[in-house]
Design a protein around this motif. Structure first.
Motif, PDB file in Angstrom:
ATOM      1  N   ASP A   1       0.826  -1.210   0.000  1.00  0.00           N
ATOM      2  CA  ASP A   1       0.000   0.000   0.000  1.00  0.00           C
ATOM      3  C   ASP A   1       0.859   1.259   0.000  1.00  0.00           C
ATOM      4  O   ASP A   1       1.948   1.295   0.586  1.00  0.00           O
ATOM      5  CB  ASP A   1      -0.908   0.024   1.235  1.00  0.00           C
ATOM      6  N   LYS A   2       0.335   2.285  -0.636  1.00  0.00           N
ATOM      7  CA  LYS A   2       0.948   3.614  -0.562  1.00  0.00           C
ATOM      8  C   LYS A   2       0.179   4.412   0.481  1.00  0.00           C
ATOM      9  O   LYS A   2      -1.053   4.449   0.475  1.00  0.00           O
ATOM     10  CB  LYS A   2       0.884   4.319  -1.919  1.00  0.00           C
ATOM     11  N   LEU A   3       0.897   5.038   1.425  1.00  0.00           N
ATOM     12  CA  LEU A   3       0.270   5.824   2.480  1.00  0.00           C
ATOM     13  C   LEU A   3       0.696   7.281   2.397  1.00  0.00           C
ATOM     14  O   LEU A   3       1.797   7.603   1.948  1.00  0.00           O
ATOM     15  CB  LEU A   3       0.638   5.275   3.869  1.00  0.00           C
ATOM     16  N   LEU A   4      -0.195   8.154   2.857  1.00  0.00           N
ATOM     17  CA  LEU A   4       0.085   9.580   3.009  1.00  0.00           C
ATOM     18  C   LEU A   4       0.148   9.873   4.500  1.00  0.00           C
ATOM     19  O   LEU A   4      -0.831   9.663   5.225  1.00  0.00           O
ATOM     20  CB  LEU A   4      -1.023  10.410   2.360  1.00  0.00           C
ATOM     21  N   LEU A   5       1.302  10.316   4.986  1.00  0.00           N
ATOM     22  CA  LEU A   5       1.436  10.686   6.390  1.00  0.00           C
ATOM     23  C   LEU A   5       0.908  12.105   6.564  1.00  0.00           C
ATOM     24  O   LEU A   5       1.270  13.000   5.803  1.00  0.00           O
ATOM     25  CB  LEU A   5       2.899  10.594   6.841  1.00  0.00           C
ATOM     26  N   THR A   6       0.042  12.301   7.556  1.00  0.00           N
ATOM     27  CA  THR A   6      -0.627  13.597   7.697  1.00  0.00           C
ATOM     28  C   THR A   6      -0.291  14.317   8.997  1.00  0.00           C
ATOM     29  O   THR A   6      -0.900  15.334   9.300  1.00  0.00           O
ATOM     30  CB  THR A   6      -2.159  13.415   7.599  1.00  0.00           C
ATOM     31  N   GLY A   7       0.668  13.793   9.753  1.00  0.00           N
ATOM     32  CA  GLY A   7       1.056  14.452  11.000  1.00  0.00           C
ATOM     33  C   GLY A   7       2.558  14.543  11.128  1.00  0.00           C
ATOM     34  O   GLY A   7       3.288  13.583  10.816  1.00  0.00           O
ATOM     35  N   ASN A   8       3.067  15.677  11.568  1.00  0.00           N
ATOM     36  CA  ASN A   8       4.505  15.850  11.782  1.00  0.00           C
ATOM     37  C   ASN A   8       4.939  15.160  13.070  1.00  0.00           C
ATOM     38  O   ASN A   8       4.244  15.222  14.085  1.00  0.00           O
ATOM     39  CB  ASN A   8       4.857  17.337  11.863  1.00  0.00           C
TER      40      ASN A   8
ATOM     41  N   HIS B   1      -4.564   6.451   2.999  1.00  0.00           N
ATOM     42  CA  HIS B   1      -4.027   5.911   1.761  1.00  0.00           C
ATOM     43  C   HIS B   1      -3.489   7.067   0.922  1.00  0.00           C
ATOM     44  O   HIS B   1      -4.048   8.170   0.937  1.00  0.00           O
ATOM     45  CB  HIS B   1      -5.106   5.163   0.987  1.00  0.00           C
ATOM     46  N   GLY B   2      -2.426   6.815   0.178  1.00  0.00           N
ATOM     47  CA  GLY B   2      -1.750   7.894  -0.543  1.00  0.00           C
ATOM     48  C   GLY B   2      -1.831   7.794  -2.053  1.00  0.00           C
ATOM     49  O   GLY B   2      -0.928   8.281  -2.749  1.00  0.00           O
ATOM     50  N   TYR B   3      -2.883   7.180  -2.570  1.00  0.00           N
ATOM     51  CA  TYR B   3      -2.998   7.043  -4.023  1.00  0.00           C
ATOM     52  C   TYR B   3      -3.509   8.320  -4.682  1.00  0.00           C
ATOM     53  O   TYR B   3      -3.176   8.611  -5.821  1.00  0.00           O
ATOM     54  CB  TYR B   3      -3.921   5.870  -4.366  1.00  0.00           C
ATOM     55  N   ALA B   4      -4.347   9.053  -3.974  1.00  0.00           N
ATOM     56  CA  ALA B   4      -4.889  10.307  -4.506  1.00  0.00           C
ATOM     57  C   ALA B   4      -4.861  11.353  -3.400  1.00  0.00           C
ATOM     58  O   ALA B   4      -5.091  11.041  -2.232  1.00  0.00           O
ATOM     59  CB  ALA B   4      -6.319  10.103  -5.007  1.00  0.00           C
ATOM     60  N   VAL B   5      -4.579  12.610  -3.781  1.00  0.00           N
ATOM     61  CA  VAL B   5      -4.491  13.702  -2.810  1.00  0.00           C
ATOM     62  C   VAL B   5      -5.249  14.913  -3.346  1.00  0.00           C
ATOM     63  O   VAL B   5      -5.575  14.990  -4.528  1.00  0.00           O
ATOM     64  CB  VAL B   5      -3.020  14.094  -2.518  1.00  0.00           C
ATOM     65  N   THR B   6      -5.519  15.856  -2.473  1.00  0.00           N
ATOM     66  CA  THR B   6      -6.127  17.112  -2.900  1.00  0.00           C
ATOM     67  C   THR B   6      -5.069  17.992  -3.572  1.00  0.00           C
ATOM     68  O   THR B   6      -3.863  17.748  -3.444  1.00  0.00           O
ATOM     69  CB  THR B   6      -6.707  17.882  -1.709  1.00  0.00           C
TER      70      THR B   6
END
Length: 744
Positions: free
Chosen positions: A588-595, A636-641
């Motif tokens: 899976d591709k992930l988008l990390l959203t917190g520092n 999930h990091g497949y699509a972003v705004t």
């Protein structure tokens, strides 16, 4: 309960001898305001009958009206069938037509989905039929609620100070993210906050008082705060006061820029180093080489014996600066909060990257700090791309209102394919012509609405067939991102690229303003308070689960089950999230959203990573990191705004573009180097949306409009309609009592 207000939209013009219709766009624009006027009047009557009200909000905090406190959700659901009928009708329409219905079509669907009313039935008989649906315990509960209400009947709240308090809440909420707001939006939010407890006339009086005292500035139907205007004027004065007052930025050193730079980049380096102003601006479109120019300029500063410090609005932008040699780069928020970093700025050059995303509050802080520490400022940014979440597009204001010099880069070099590059350059100046060039390139694919997510997944599969090619999908809404993600992951599972996943838990930010976080009525059990700074014994990165609220604050529990009380005064220290389950599988591709910082685990908000393994509920990444057990800020990091995509560069970009306006489309489309695919279900609607600018007006522009000899007229659409609506709500109290709980 609702009311049908019908008016004949037909007037005969005796002079012209023809029938005319009212231009109703103003009413449509103010639908939310008219709704709140209605709800406020209704709530006041409910209070007068002796009942309490309970606000209804969804998991994200969006308002959904109110109910009478004491009536169970189960009973409300029992007598509420129209919502389900409406949703089913909308779903059928979507399947049949391949698109979502318009607002007018929804109104028709709602009307046509209603069963025939019993026109011949008496009120008494209808009441008996409704009562017969009640279980004995439900009937008893309603009777008990009625008996309690009798003791408090006639007590309609009337506190003049409440109107001023609700107006203040509305100002704090709306002006946090906009410098200029419509007057009806301010009134809507104030009525929503004080629902049933404020009188609309008193609220209007409180608004007019603030205008007469100068706290609010009005031009037409737009409002701005005096505070915002004065902040913008201080920013402009700080820049103008430093024009030509300093020695040459490059001192006596004559810089010879690298031959790797284009001529306009070399020229920009020379112009920046020649500056004798307090602030100068490097302006450039996406992909024009601003970062390379900054890097060369830094070498020139160092040769001239000048030290510099680079800052940026986001951690991701900071890391990009660090990669190209600005090793001490930090976020703007850290600089503005760290006394040691501020002292180190003494006599240096402050380089502000991604300056188009700097808010007015941050910009004033940077200018004030630079003045105090005898520093100079170099901005680098693009006001044609996305702005700050907070109010005030500060760089645009300085470009337009101050005498600050801007050095421009115009030649796009990110796109390696000539037609693609030409389309992006055109898109910046003329969105419609830019879209035409993308169509000529064969990049635009029109598909039926229901097939859009699958079409994006198909394009993603094709472009990622080369493992060395980086691909990014950009979509206009989170709902669309969810559909695209499901389609891509399902396709990967069918091809054996994703193994069976493990269900994990993630925290979804609700993006509340400070005013929303201070309003205890917004909180629901199960929400998560995630602290991004230490506060009153609660550590940074600690997460508390909301249990309930009371007059003292929010009662919540930490991960050990210990109960903690959080005060609204701590609102700046935490963000509010909701829990959501997510399946994560190897591959899976992930988008990390917190520092996160520290030796154990570092993460950057916006970082895209790939999962190597999921073992015992712990997520292991391909780069060797493992997500800590208390790190739930990912998706999930497949699509972003488009907002997430800004600052990223990939080989190929795919746009699911139906909900994208001008800036969003430009930012998303300009991310690719080699290829672009645009997927839409309505080519003409997309063309129309690209003509809509999302630029936000400034308080300075509003003040100029106010001072104009021909200011925009102040309209009060719906005022006479309101005078008709409100008295119609004044039913006989006994009539209300008879209907309580029996019809809805």
């Amino acid at each position: 309960m609702h009311t049908h207000a019908v008016t004949a939209n037909l007037t005969y013009d005796g002079v012209e001898g023809r029938w005319k219709a009212l231009q109703a766009s103003g009413l449509y624009e103010r639908r939310a305001y008219l709704t709140e006027v209605y709800r406020n009047a209704l709530a006041r009557e409910v209070f007068g009958l002796g009942y309490e009200i309970e606000p209804r909000r969804d998991s994200k905090g969006s308002d959904h009206g109110f109910e009478i406190r004491g009536i169970s959700d189960e009973l409300l659901e029992k007598y509420s069938v129209r919502s389900a009928q409406r949703d089913a009708a909308i779903e059928r329409f979507t399947v049949e037509h391949g698109r979502k219905p318009t607002n007018n079509e929804v109104a028709v669907l709602v009307r046509e989905s209603r069963a025939d009313k019993l026109t011949e039935i008496s009120t008494e008989r209808l009441r008996k039929q409704q009562q017969a649906r009640l279980l004995p315990e439900e009937s008893h509960a309603l009777k008990h609620l009625y008996e309690e209400s009798v003791e408090h009947a006639g007590e309609i709240p009337n506190e003049p100070t409440q109107a001023a308090g609700s107006l203040q809440h509305a100002k704090e909420h709306l002006f946090e993210r906009s410098s200029v707001v419509r007057d009806h939006k301010l009134m809507t939010e104030a009525l929503r906050h004080g629902r049933g407890k404020i009188d609309r006339v008193q609220l209007r009086g409180a608004l007019e008082l603030e205008q007469s005292q100068g706290a609010l500035i009005r031009a037409g139907n737009n409002l701005a705060t005096r505070e915002s205007l004065e902040r913008e004027q201080r920013m402009i004065a700080a820049v103008d006061g430093g024009i030509g007052r300093y020695e040459r930025l490059g001192r006596e050193c004559e810089c010879s820029p690298s031959e790797c730079l284009r001529e306009e980049q070399k020229r920009a380096v020379h112009q920046i180093l020649d500056s004798q102003d307090f602030a100068i601006n490097l302006r450039g479109a996406a992909g024009t080489g601003k970062t390379a120019t900054l890097t060369e300029m830094a070498l020139g500063l160092r040769d001239a014996g000048r030290e510099f410090l680079a800052v940026a609005p986001t951690r991701g932008a900071v890391e990009e600066l660090q990669k190209v040699g600005f090793r001490d780069a930090m976020t703007i928020s850290r600089l503005l909060e760290d006394p040691k970093a501020q002292a180190a700025l003494q006599g240096r050059v402050l380089v502000v990257d991604e300056a188009g995303m700097v808010s007015g509050r941050q910009m004033e802080g940077l200018l004030k700090l630079a003045k105090r520490e005898d520093a100079r400022i170099l901005f680098s940014g693009d006001t044609r791309q996305l702005q700050s979440v907070e109010a005030s597009d500060a760089l645009r204001i300085l470009e337009q209102e101050s005498r600050m010099k801007s050095v421009s880069l115009t030649a796009v070099q990110r796109q390696t394919q000539a037609q693609y590059r030409d389309a992006i350059q055109t898109l910046r100046q003329s969105p419609e012509q830019g879209l035409e060039k993308l169509e000529q390139l064969g990049a635009v694919r029109e598909v039926p609405y229901l097939e859009r997510a699958q079409a994006v997944a198909s394009a993603y599969r094709s472009l990622t067939s080369d493992a060395n090619r980086s691909v990014l999908v950009v979509a206009g809404t989170h709902d669309e991102i969810g559909k695209i993600t499901d389609a891509i992951r399902e396709d990967m599972k069918l091809r054996g690229e994703l193994d069976r996943g493990v269900v994990s838990e993630r925290y979804v930010p609700l993006q509340w303003t400070e005013a929303q976080k201070k309003d205890l009525a917004n909180y629901k059990s199960g929400q998560v308070l995630l602290f991004h700074r230490s506060s009153h014994g609660i550590e940074k990165h600690e997460a508390l689960t909301v249990e309930r609220t009371d007059k003292l604050g929010i009662d919540a529990r930490d991960q050990h089950g210990m109960e903690r009380t959080v005060s609204p005064s701590q609102a700046r220290s935490f963000s509010v999230h909701e829990r959501q389950q997510i399946e994560v599988a190897p591959g899976d591709k992930l988008l990390l959203t917190g520092n996160r910082g520290g030796a154990g685990f570092r993460a950057t908000n916006g970082e895209l990573v790939k999962v190597r393994d999921v073992d015992g509920g712990r997520i292991h990444l391909e780069d060797g990191r493992m997500l800590p057990a208390n790190y739930h800020e990912f998706d999930h990091g497949y699509a972003v705004t488009a907002h997430r995509s800004q600052g990223k560069t990939v080989d190929a970009v795919i746009l699911s573009a139906d909900a994208m306006k001008q800036k969003l489309f430009y930012v998303g489309a300009s991310r690719g180097r080699q290829e672009i695919v645009v997927v839409t279900s309505d080519r003409e609607q997309l063309r129309d949306l690209l003509g809509i600018s999302t630029a936000r007006p400034s308080a300075t522009e509003l003040a100029r409009e106010q001072a104009s000899p021909h200011p925009a007229p102040t309209l009060d659409y719906g005022q006479s309609l309101l005078q008709t609506i409100e008295p119609s709500l004044l039913r006989k109290k006994d009539g209300h009592r008879r209907d309580l709980g029996m019809s809805r």
